[in-house]
Design a protein around this motif. Structure first.
Motif, PDB file in Angstrom:
ATOM      1  N   PHE A 124       5.120  72.140  25.236  1.00  0.00           N
ATOM      2  CA  PHE A 124       4.474  73.388  24.847  1.00  0.00           C
ATOM      3  C   PHE A 124       4.559  74.374  26.009  1.00  0.00           C
ATOM      4  CE2 PHE A 124       1.116  70.625  22.464  1.00  0.00           C
ATOM      5  CZ  PHE A 124       2.056  70.306  21.520  1.00  0.00           C
ATOM      6  N   ASN A 125       4.332  75.662  25.696  1.00  0.00           N
ATOM      7  CA  ASN A 125       4.296  76.658  26.771  1.00  0.00           C
ATOM      8  C   ASN A 125       3.215  76.321  27.800  1.00  0.00           C
ATOM      9  OD1 ASN A 125       6.387  78.081  25.695  1.00  0.00           O
ATOM     10  ND2 ASN A 125       5.178  79.805  24.967  1.00  0.00           N
ATOM     11  N   LYS A 126       2.060  75.849  27.322  1.00  0.00           N
ATOM     12  CA  LYS A 126       0.977  75.485  28.240  1.00  0.00           C
ATOM     13  C   LYS A 126       1.410  74.345  29.157  1.00  0.00           C
ATOM     14  CE  LYS A 126      -3.061  76.922  25.531  1.00  0.00           C
ATOM     15  NZ  LYS A 126      -4.309  76.477  24.849  1.00  0.00           N
ATOM     16  N   GLU A 127       2.131  73.374  28.601  1.00  0.00           N
ATOM     17  CA  GLU A 127       2.599  72.239  29.400  1.00  0.00           C
ATOM     18  C   GLU A 127       3.649  72.684  30.407  1.00  0.00           C
ATOM     19  OE1 GLU A 127       2.175  68.452  26.407  1.00  0.00           O
ATOM     20  OE2 GLU A 127       3.712  69.914  25.936  1.00  0.00           O
ATOM     21  N   ILE A 128       4.512  73.597  29.994  1.00  0.00           N
ATOM     22  CA  ILE A 128       5.520  74.133  30.916  1.00  0.00           C
ATOM     23  C   ILE A 128       4.831  74.860  32.062  1.00  0.00           C
ATOM     24  CG2 ILE A 128       7.413  75.796  31.164  1.00  0.00           C
ATOM     25  CD1 ILE A 128       8.196  75.160  28.280  1.00  0.00           C
ATOM     26  N   ALA A 129       3.826  75.673  31.716  1.00  0.00           N
ATOM     27  CA  ALA A 129       3.085  76.404  32.747  1.00  0.00           C
ATOM     28  C   ALA A 129       2.447  75.447  33.748  1.00  0.00           C
ATOM     29  CB  ALA A 129       2.018  77.281  32.085  1.00  0.00           C
ATOM     30  N   TYR A 130       1.868  74.364  33.240  1.00  0.00           N
ATOM     31  CA  TYR A 130       1.230  73.367  34.118  1.00  0.00           C
ATOM     32  C   TYR A 130       2.264  72.701  35.026  1.00  0.00           C
ATOM     33  CZ  TYR A 130      -1.224  69.141  35.591  1.00  0.00           C
ATOM     34  OH  TYR A 130      -1.760  68.127  36.335  1.00  0.00           O
ATOM     35  N   ASN A 131       3.396  72.306  34.430  1.00  0.00           N
ATOM     36  CA  ASN A 131       4.433  71.621  35.199  1.00  0.00           C
ATOM     37  C   ASN A 131       5.014  72.492  36.302  1.00  0.00           C
ATOM     38  OD1 ASN A 131       5.747  68.795  34.183  1.00  0.00           O
ATOM     39  ND2 ASN A 131       4.640  69.783  32.516  1.00  0.00           N
ATOM     40  N   LEU A 132       5.134  73.785  36.040  1.00  0.00           N
ATOM     41  CA  LEU A 132       5.760  74.686  37.010  1.00  0.00           C
ATOM     42  C   LEU A 132       4.746  75.473  37.836  1.00  0.00           C
ATOM     43  CD1 LEU A 132       8.692  76.093  34.819  1.00  0.00           C
ATOM     44  CD2 LEU A 132       8.724  74.158  36.413  1.00  0.00           C
ATOM     45  N   SER A 133       3.459  75.229  37.566  1.00  0.00           N
ATOM     46  CA  SER A 133       2.376  75.922  38.296  1.00  0.00           C
ATOM     47  C   SER A 133       2.490  77.435  38.181  1.00  0.00           C
ATOM     48  CB  SER A 133       2.383  75.498  39.775  1.00  0.00           C
ATOM     49  OG  SER A 133       2.165  74.111  39.905  1.00  0.00           O
ATOM     50  N   ILE A 134       2.742  77.901  36.955  1.00  0.00           N
ATOM     51  CA  ILE A 134       2.781  79.331  36.667  1.00  0.00           C
ATOM     52  C   ILE A 134       1.917  79.600  35.447  1.00  0.00           C
ATOM     53  CG2 ILE A 134       5.065  79.706  37.703  1.00  0.00           C
ATOM     54  CD1 ILE A 134       6.304  79.491  34.959  1.00  0.00           C
ATOM     55  N   SER A 135       1.671  80.866  35.142  1.00  0.00           N
ATOM     56  CA  SER A 135       0.817  81.202  34.005  1.00  0.00           C
ATOM     57  C   SER A 135       1.573  81.053  32.688  1.00  0.00           C
ATOM     58  CB  SER A 135       0.310  82.642  34.133  1.00  0.00           C
ATOM     59  OG  SER A 135       1.360  83.560  33.919  1.00  0.00           O
ATOM     60  N   GLU A 136       0.804  80.867  31.616  1.00  0.00           N
ATOM     61  CA  GLU A 136       1.428  80.748  30.291  1.00  0.00           C
ATOM     62  C   GLU A 136       2.124  82.054  29.910  1.00  0.00           C
ATOM     63  OE1 GLU A 136       0.285  79.389  25.719  1.00  0.00           O
ATOM     64  OE2 GLU A 136      -1.251  79.444  27.288  1.00  0.00           O
ATOM     65  N   LYS A 137       1.554  83.183  30.328  1.00  0.00           N
ATOM     66  CA  LYS A 137       2.176  84.473  30.046  1.00  0.00           C
ATOM     67  C   LYS A 137       3.545  84.572  30.714  1.00  0.00           C
ATOM     68  CE  LYS A 137       1.473  89.475  30.432  1.00  0.00           C
ATOM     69  NZ  LYS A 137       0.587  90.552  30.907  1.00  0.00           N
ATOM     70  N   THR A 138       3.641  84.074  31.933  1.00  0.00           N
ATOM     71  CA  THR A 138       4.921  84.080  32.638  1.00  0.00           C
ATOM     72  C   THR A 138       5.939  83.198  31.921  1.00  0.00           C
ATOM     73  OG1 THR A 138       3.842  84.475  34.773  1.00  0.00           O
ATOM     74  CG2 THR A 138       6.066  83.570  34.831  1.00  0.00           C
ATOM     75  N   VAL A 139       5.474  82.052  31.415  1.00  0.00           N
ATOM     76  CA  VAL A 139       6.365  81.170  30.654  1.00  0.00           C
ATOM     77  C   VAL A 139       6.898  81.897  29.426  1.00  0.00           C
ATOM     78  CG1 VAL A 139       6.528  79.061  29.282  1.00  0.00           C
ATOM     79  CG2 VAL A 139       5.271  79.040  31.440  1.00  0.00           C
ATOM     80  N   LYS A 140       6.006  82.588  28.714  1.00  0.00           N
ATOM     81  CA  LYS A 140       6.432  83.317  27.510  1.00  0.00           C
ATOM     82  C   LYS A 140       7.486  84.358  27.850  1.00  0.00           C
ATOM     83  CE  LYS A 140       2.132  82.728  24.900  1.00  0.00           C
ATOM     84  NZ  LYS A 140       0.938  83.403  24.313  1.00  0.00           N
ATOM     85  N   ASN A 141       7.321  85.034  28.981  1.00  0.00           N
ATOM     86  CA  ASN A 141       8.318  86.024  29.407  1.00  0.00           C
ATOM     87  C   ASN A 141       9.660  85.355  29.703  1.00  0.00           C
ATOM     88  OD1 ASN A 141       6.511  88.159  29.211  1.00  0.00           O
ATOM     89  ND2 ASN A 141       5.879  88.035  31.347  1.00  0.00           N
ATOM     90  N   HIS A 142       9.605  84.200  30.380  1.00  0.00           N
ATOM     91  CA  HIS A 142      10.839  83.469  30.679  1.00  0.00           C
ATOM     92  C   HIS A 142      11.536  83.035  29.386  1.00  0.00           C
ATOM     93  CE1 HIS A 142      10.527  83.497  34.942  1.00  0.00           C
ATOM     94  NE2 HIS A 142       9.492  82.678  35.039  1.00  0.00           N
ATOM     95  N   VAL A 143      10.740  82.549  28.429  1.00  0.00           N
ATOM     96  CA  VAL A 143      11.318  82.093  27.155  1.00  0.00           C
ATOM     97  C   VAL A 143      12.017  83.249  26.452  1.00  0.00           C
ATOM     98  CG1 VAL A 143      10.793  81.196  24.858  1.00  0.00           C
ATOM     99  CG2 VAL A 143       9.703  80.166  26.867  1.00  0.00           C
ATOM    100  N   SER A 144      11.375  84.414  26.420  1.00  0.00           N
ATOM    101  CA  SER A 144      11.981  85.591  25.786  1.00  0.00           C
ATOM    102  C   SER A 144      13.291  85.967  26.466  1.00  0.00           C
ATOM    103  CB  SER A 144      11.013  86.780  25.840  1.00  0.00           C
ATOM    104  OG  SER A 144       9.852  86.520  25.085  1.00  0.00           O
ATOM    105  N   ASN A 145      13.300  85.927  27.796  1.00  0.00           N
ATOM    106  CA  ASN A 145      14.517  86.257  28.546  1.00  0.00           C
ATOM    107  C   ASN A 145      15.637  85.250  28.284  1.00  0.00           C
ATOM    108  OD1 ASN A 145      13.375  88.522  29.744  1.00  0.00           O
ATOM    109  ND2 ASN A 145      12.657  87.397  31.535  1.00  0.00           N
ATOM    110  N   ILE A 146      15.253  83.976  28.197  1.00  0.00           N
ATOM    111  CA  ILE A 146      16.245  82.931  27.915  1.00  0.00           C
ATOM    112  C   ILE A 146      16.882  83.164  26.547  1.00  0.00           C
ATOM    113  CG2 ILE A 146      16.544  80.465  27.427  1.00  0.00           C
ATOM    114  CD1 ILE A 146      14.290  79.992  29.547  1.00  0.00           C
TER     115      ILE A 146
END
Length: 215
Positions: A168-190
């Motif tokens: 999940f985005n929350k799990e990705i955020a936890y694993n990478l020590s970044i915010s969930e919002k940042t993960v969502k931005n990365h996903v959109s860019n990908i």
């Protein structure tokens, strides 16, 4: 959180009853309908509009993959999670090609099935992890990985690998020590950079281009 509304489509009544008892244990999931064949399944989706459909592949009158095709044609918003005995890669490839949200085998642990349901409900893609090596072996056409690495930043590559693992985005955020919002931005860019529209396509792209390790 509201309970996830689920319809179960399987031609075996005992399997439907067992899944209903198992999934409704803690109230997070409620079974609002059942179907014993493909035609009945489509009727259930149209009338009850569940959040998630648990869909078997082998069913009378209309098979599960055909049901999936019909739902895509109907532009149904119901998330489709295939629950099957078929571990042959051809079924998974076809389901991914059509646009399935998740794929889980019937001999999986109940916790894995619940995780898959929550994943697809939340907009994630969930492919059973031990199917990934088979998918990797079957994909014959591979593009140059170097171009993909140049296209994506190091952080985006990390996010893409975790997407492919079904996190999940929350799990990705936890694993990478970044915010969930940042993960969502990365996903959109990908998605934009590799020209895909959902997490399933991104995962297949990553595997096809050798961006991820075989699990």
């Amino acid at each position: 959180m509201n309970s996830i509304r689920v319809v179960i489509a399987d031609d075996h009544r005992m399997i439907r009853e067992g899944l209903k008892q198992l999934l409704e244990l803690d109230g997070d999931i409620v079974i609002i309908g059942e179907a014993g064949d493909g035609i009945e399944c489509l009727e259930q989706i149209e009338t009850k509009k569940p959040d998630v459909l648990l869909l078997d592949i082998n069913m009378p009158r209309m098979g599960g993959l055909k049901v999936l095709e019909k739902l895509k044609e109907m532009k149904s918003t119901t998330k489709v999670l295939i629950l099957t005995i078929h571990n042959e890669i051809e079924y998974l490839l076809k389901a991914v090609e059509i646009g399935v949200n998740g794929y889980v085998l019937k001999d999986s642990e109940s916790d894995l099935l619940r995780k898959a349901i929550f994943a697809v409900y939340g907009g994630e893609t969930f492919i059973q992890p031990n199917m990934i090596p088979l998918l990797n072996e079957k994909l014959e056409s591979r593009e140059d990985m170097t171009s993909s690495e140049n296209l994506l930043t190091k952080r985006e590559m990390e996010v893409l690998r975790l997407i492919t693992e079904g996190l999940f985005n929350k799990e990705i955020a936890y694993n990478l020590s970044i915010s969930e919002k940042t993960v969502k931005n990365h996903v959109s860019n990908i998605f934009r950079k590799i020209s895909v529209s959902d997490r399933t396509q991104a995962a297949v792209y990553a595997i096809k281009n050798n961006i991820v390790d075989v699990l």
